[in-house]
Design a protein around this motif. Structure first.
Motif, PDB file in Angstrom:
ATOM      1  N   SER A  41      18.209  39.757  32.466  1.00 24.09           N
ATOM      2  CA  SER A  41      18.037  39.386  30.616  1.00 24.09           C
ATOM      3  C   SER A  41      16.952  40.935  30.366  1.00 24.09           C
ATOM      4  N   THR A  51      24.003  43.130  33.158  1.00 24.16           N
ATOM      5  CA  THR A  51      23.327  41.381  33.175  1.00 24.16           C
ATOM      6  C   THR A  51      23.294  41.388  34.187  1.00 24.16           C
TER       7      THR A  51
ATOM      8  N   SER B  83      26.387  32.252  23.288  1.00 24.04           N
ATOM      9  CA  SER B  83      25.831  31.184  23.983  1.00 24.04           C
ATOM     10  C   SER B  83      24.083  31.032  23.185  1.00 24.04           C
ATOM     11  N   ILE B  96      23.028  36.054  21.989  1.00 25.09           N
ATOM     12  CA  ILE B  96      24.029  36.352  23.806  1.00 25.09           C
ATOM     13  C   ILE B  96      25.460  35.977  23.765  1.00 25.09           C
ATOM     14  N   ILE B  97      25.633  37.309  24.196  1.00 29.85           N
ATOM     15  CA  ILE B  97      27.281  36.536  23.989  1.00 29.85           C
ATOM     16  C   ILE B  97      28.063  36.556  25.901  1.00 29.85           C
ATOM     17  N   SER B  98      29.392  36.752  25.256  1.00 33.38           N
ATOM     18  CA  SER B  98      29.802  36.931  27.288  1.00 33.38           C
ATOM     19  C   SER B  98      31.016  37.781  25.984  1.00 33.38           C
ATOM     20  N   GLU B 104      27.316  36.971  30.289  1.00 33.71           N
ATOM     21  CA  GLU B 104      26.567  37.013  29.042  1.00 33.71           C
ATOM     22  C   GLU B 104      25.299  38.324  29.171  1.00 33.71           C
ATOM     23  N   SER B 165      18.628  28.671  24.436  1.00 34.52           N
ATOM     24  CA  SER B 165      19.829  28.748  25.474  1.00 34.52           C
ATOM     25  C   SER B 165      20.206  27.537  25.209  1.00 34.52           C
ATOM     26  N   GLN B 168      24.530  27.562  28.573  1.00 31.69           N
ATOM     27  CA  GLN B 168      25.074  28.838  29.356  1.00 31.69           C
ATOM     28  C   GLN B 168      24.525  29.885  29.846  1.00 31.69           C
ATOM     29  N   ILE B 169      23.656  29.851  30.120  1.00 30.85           N
ATOM     30  CA  ILE B 169      23.409  31.304  30.429  1.00 30.85           C
ATOM     31  C   ILE B 169      22.435  30.982  31.585  1.00 30.85           C
TER      32      ILE B 169
END
Lengths: 139, 199
Positions: A41, A51, B83, B96-98, B104, B165, B168-169
């Protein structure tokens, strides 16, 4: 005839003993730990979408404190990868450090971790400027 | 009979023995080398070094291209999961996306997250992106009421580096199970222990 068998027997012993002698002489086996993965990150622009750090680590940890690392930082969103190569060392003070060259422009420096996760910094090759930090989480 | 008793016979016999001995020696040498190879392969978890997994992993995926099919017409939008929201260093919100179930990543407003898709707005609990001429809003993944409530209140106190958070991370995906972390962790802990035990 007796001399001939003596000769043959000694030759046999010599040939069969050679491999074990070479092993005993310190040719220690190395291990390769494949697909060692960290989640990355960072907000450093070039790596913000990259990532995952995935490397293979090779070394003989029974006789050495050093590992050779090779792999890449994966940018799934861009279908891209920064090739990575470098080394890791178990420091005498009981900490762990990694140094990885990424692509052709950066070094990822992770110093004196007490575990398998920690913070690192991206350093520009050439002028040594720190461009940002990253948090690596061992999966 | 005359041949059997001839003086040439012992010499022929000797030659035959020598030939046998040479053949046996070669055989033994080959065998021992063969065992050597097997032994190297079998030591611990030694595997021939290869960069294949990394490049395969990335290149084996279909190209993430979402090309314009015809003027004004684009392919369906990517599947995006939100997320979490992070407070950036300059006060801006980061999401924070997927994208399409990939791991992510952190995005800012203005970032292109997919071909024809650009982030236009990040709120406390949602992200909006433009896909072609459409604006699409993605809400935060739903969670247990308690965790969502606390996340919302935390965001109000958002500070640089603060991450909201949603749990999910770092969550392991099925594909992530295929890594060598277990073996490496064992070796790592063993080495650290041995260093700490040193006088």
């Amino acid at each position: 005839m007796k001399t001939f068998f003596k000769f043959w027997a000694s030759l046999f012993v010599l040939v069969t003993a050679l491999p074990s002698v070479s092993n005993a002489a310190g040719v220690a086996p190395t291990n390769t730990y494949t697909d060692v993965v960290w989640s990355v990150s960072t907000t450093v622009p070039d790596f913000a979408r990259c990532t995952e750090l995935r490397v293979d680590a090779t070394g003989d940890l029974n006789n050495s404190r050093r590992l050779s690392l090779y792999g890449g930082q994966n940018c799934f969103a861009d279908n891209d990868v920064f090739p990575a190569s470098g080394s890791a060392i178990f420091n005498a003070n009981g900490t762990f450090s990694m140094n990885l060259f990424l692509g052709s422009g950066y070094v990822l420096q992770c110093n004196e971790w007490t575990g398998l996760s920690g913070s690192c910094k991206y350093v520009l090759i050439g002028n040594g400027t720190t461009v940002g930090t990253a948090v690596l989480t061992f999966r | 009979m005359a041949e059997a008793n001839s003086p040439a016979r012992p010499q022929r016999q000797k030659l035959a023995y020598v030939a046998c001995a040479i053949a046996l020696t070669i055989l033994v040498t080959l065998l021992s080398k063969g065992f050597g190879l097997f032994a190297e392969d079998g030591v611990g978890k030694a595997v021939a070094p290869t960069a294949q997994p990394i490049f395969n992993q990335v290149q084996s995926k279909p190209p993430a291209k979402e090309s314009v099919v015809s003027e004004g017409e684009i392919t369906p939008p990517p599947e995006i999961q939100l997320s979490g929201i992070v407070g950036g260093a300059n006060g801006q919100q980061l999401a924070i996306i997927s994208v399409n179930k990939a791991p992510e990543l952190i995005v800012h407003v203005g970032d292109q997250i997919f071909a024809s898709s650009t982030v236009t707005e990040i709120n406390l609990d949602s992200l909006t992106y433009r896909h072609g001429s459409n604006l699409i809003r993605v809400a935060m993944k739903s969670h247990a009421p308690s965790s969502q409530g606390s996340a919302a209140s935390n965001t109000e106190n958002s500070q640089p580096g603060f991450a909201k958070s949603t749990g999910q991370i770092g969550q392991q995906r099925p594909s992530d199970a295929k890594n060598g972390n277990v073996e490496f962790r064992q070796a790592f802990e063993q080495k650290m222990k041995s260093l700490q035990q040193r006088p």
